[in-house]
Structure formats: C-alpha cells, structure tokens
Design a protein around this motif. Structure first.
Motif, short mmCIF file in Angstrom:
data_model
loop_
_atom_site.label_atom_id
_atom_site.label_comp_id
_atom_site.label_asym_id
_atom_site.label_seq_id
_atom_site.Cartn_x
_atom_site.Cartn_y
_atom_site.Cartn_z
N UNK A 103 -1.87 24.32 44.16
CA UNK A 103 -2.12 23.54 42.95
C UNK A 103 -1.23 24.01 41.80
N UNK A 104 -1.02 25.32 41.68
CA UNK A 104 -0.13 25.82 40.63
C UNK A 104 1.30 25.35 40.85
N UNK A 105 1.75 25.38 42.08
CA UNK A 105 3.11 24.90 42.39
C UNK A 105 3.23 23.42 42.06
N UNK A 106 2.21 22.65 42.38
CA UNK A 106 2.24 21.21 42.09
C UNK A 106 2.28 20.96 40.59
N UNK A 107 1.50 21.71 39.83
CA UNK A 107 1.47 21.51 38.38
C UNK A 107 2.81 21.88 37.76
N UNK A 108 3.34 23.03 38.13
CA UNK A 108 4.63 23.46 37.58
C UNK A 108 5.73 22.49 37.98
N UNK A 150 8.94 16.04 35.26
CA UNK A 150 8.74 15.10 34.16
C UNK A 150 9.70 15.40 33.01
N UNK A 151 9.86 16.65 32.67
CA UNK A 151 10.77 17.03 31.59
C UNK A 151 12.21 16.70 31.97
N UNK A 152 12.57 16.97 33.20
CA UNK A 152 13.93 16.68 33.66
C UNK A 152 14.21 15.19 33.65
N UNK A 153 13.23 14.41 34.10
CA UNK A 153 13.40 12.96 34.16
C UNK A 153 13.54 12.38 32.75
N UNK A 154 12.71 12.83 31.83
CA UNK A 154 12.78 12.34 30.46
C UNK A 154 14.12 12.71 29.82
N UNK A 155 14.61 13.88 30.14
CA UNK A 155 15.89 14.30 29.57
C UNK A 155 17.04 13.44 30.11
N UNK A 156 16.97 13.06 31.36
CA UNK A 156 18.06 12.28 31.96
C UNK A 156 17.98 10.79 31.62
N UNK A 157 16.83 10.18 31.87
CA UNK A 157 16.73 8.73 31.81
C UNK A 157 15.86 8.21 30.68
#
Length: 101
Positions: free
Chosen positions: A21-26, A32-39
């Motif tokens: 669960x921790x891996x999934x959250x991180x 999400x941050x990477x996607x927002x930064x790109x697109x």
C-alpha cells in the motif's frame, strides 16, 4: 504459552500488505505529479485500470485478508484452549467416577 522465534504467516501478510500500500501511494503521487508537469490535467480518461489502481486494490485486499486471517487464528487458538480445558476436566472427573463406581 511460549512463542517461537520468527514471524507467523499472518504477520508476514500484514507487513507485505502495508509495504504494497505504501508503494502504491508513493507511486500514485509521483505519477500524478509527473503527469501534471508534462501534460497538465487530462481531459479524457482511457478505459481500463492503471497499474497504480491495481496496486491499491491488491494492497487493500491484502490488508483485509491479513485481518481475516488474524481473526481466524485467534478463533482457532481459543478452540484449542477450550478442547484442552475440556480434556483436563474429564481427566479430573475420571478418578472420582472410578472411586464412586
């Protein structure tokens, strides 16, 4: 009751579920941050499940399974204690019945 060294299966499942669960959250936060930064924000969402969503579902299922297994383990231990107490009671009653009979 003396406890043996090491981890039980239930403890290992709970640890694995927490780590998953921790891996999934991180992973979700990073993606999400990477996607927002790109697109920027997506307008349409594609059909199907993403890897992060699958990991979250698996993590939640693992946590629930760990809780269920822990409950089952406690019930089995209580059943063993009850059987043991019943056997000890019968062993105590047997000599008294022998003397009376």
């Amino acid at each position: 009751m003396v406890r043996k060294a090491g981890f039980t299966l239930v403890e290992l499942l709970v640890v694995i579920a927490i780590i998953a669960s921790l891996v999934a959250i991180v992973s979700a936060v990073y993606m999400r941050a990477r996607e927002k930064a790109r697109q920027g924000v997506r307008i349409m969402r594609s059909k199907g499940w993403t890897l992060v969503e699958l990991l979250v579902v698996i993590a939640i299922a693992s946590v629930l399974m760990g809780l269920i297994f822990a409950g089952i383990h406690r019930v089995r231990e209580k059943a063993k204690q009850t059987v043991c107490m019943s056997n000890l009671r019968q062993l105590g009653i047997a000599p008294q019945l022998k003397v009376q009979g």
